[in-house]
Scaffold this motif. Structure first.
Motif, short mmCIF file in Angstrom:
data_model
loop_
_atom_site.label_atom_id
_atom_site.label_comp_id
_atom_site.label_asym_id
_atom_site.label_seq_id
_atom_site.Cartn_x
_atom_site.Cartn_y
_atom_site.Cartn_z
N ALA A 99 130.50 -62.65 -18.04
CA ALA A 99 129.88 -63.42 -16.97
C ALA A 99 128.40 -63.65 -17.21
N ASN A 100 127.80 -62.80 -18.06
CA ASN A 100 126.37 -62.95 -18.34
C ASN A 100 126.06 -62.32 -19.70
N PRO A 101 124.90 -62.62 -20.24
CA PRO A 101 124.56 -62.12 -21.59
C PRO A 101 124.52 -60.59 -21.69
N GLN A 102 124.24 -59.90 -20.59
CA GLN A 102 124.16 -58.44 -20.64
C GLN A 102 125.52 -57.80 -20.92
N GLN A 103 126.60 -58.53 -20.72
CA GLN A 103 127.93 -57.97 -20.96
C GLN A 103 128.38 -58.11 -22.41
N ASN A 137 126.51 -67.54 -23.11
CA ASN A 137 126.31 -66.13 -22.77
C ASN A 137 126.11 -65.30 -24.03
N ASN A 140 122.65 -66.29 -25.63
CA ASN A 140 121.53 -65.71 -24.90
C ASN A 140 121.46 -64.19 -25.05
#
Length: 188
Positions: A99-103, A137, A140
């Motif tokens: 869902a986002n780059p941190q994942q 994602n 990034n």
């Protein structure tokens, strides 16, 4: 191998061959949940062996010989092969979606590479659209440099199957161009 294997064992070898020369029980189960039941017999016959997994919690196997993998793969009918690649692609996509780059982590990156391999063989148009949704994602998360060759491969796949004027081809081409740009490093 014919005559030595039961029909279920032969089918499991063919399904495992779709997953790859090294395959996990989970990816094999994406094609056929009952296939893993045949793995102990295939191990006893020394056709597959346990393989060290780079990702904890997964049981991986490898074909005993690369020719066995190739022959098993070559005996799968085209429609069954495409369907199998589609199921394995869906398995890896579910692990690659973030869902986002941190994942983004190493397991997600492996899943992206596997989803690419199977998705391009199953349904190129569907895969191109999915890849485009996920790519930024990963980009990034500083995986863009690693994924640039995959992006280029997807562009080539889209051009080959849909032509240079297709909307998905153009969108994927734009993603690949962005991936070639230098990645900004955060200030420490």
């Amino acid at each position: 191998v014919t005559g030595v294997l039961t029909p279920a064992e032969r089918l499991t070898l063919q399904q495992a061959a779709i997953v790859g020369p090294v395959f996990s029980e989970e990816a094999l189960a994406a094609i056929d949940p009952a296939a893993a039941q045949q793995l102990p017999a295939l191990q006893r016959k020394q056709l597959v062996r346990r393989s060290m997994s780079l990702f904890g919690g997964t049981r991986e196997y490898a074909f005993g010989h690369h020719l066995l993998h190739q022959v098993s793969y070559d005996t799968v009918l085209r429609d069954a092969r495409r369907s199998g690649h589609g199921r394995v692609s869906a398995f890896w996509r579910s692990r690659a979606e973030v869902a986002n780059p941190q994942q983004v982590d190493p397991a997600a990156c492996r899943a992206m590479v596997e989803a690419h391999e199977h998705g391009r063989l199953a349904d190129p148009k569907d895969f191109v659209g999915w890849f485009d949704q996920q790519f930024f994602n990963y980009y990034n998360a500083f995986a863009g440099r690693v994924l640039a060759p995959l992006a280029q491969s997807v562009v080539e796949l889209a051009e080959q199957h849909f032509g240079v004027q297709d909307v998905e081809t153009c969108r994927t081409y734009d993603s690949a161009i962005v991936s070639a740009a230098p990645v900004a490093r955060p200030l420490m």
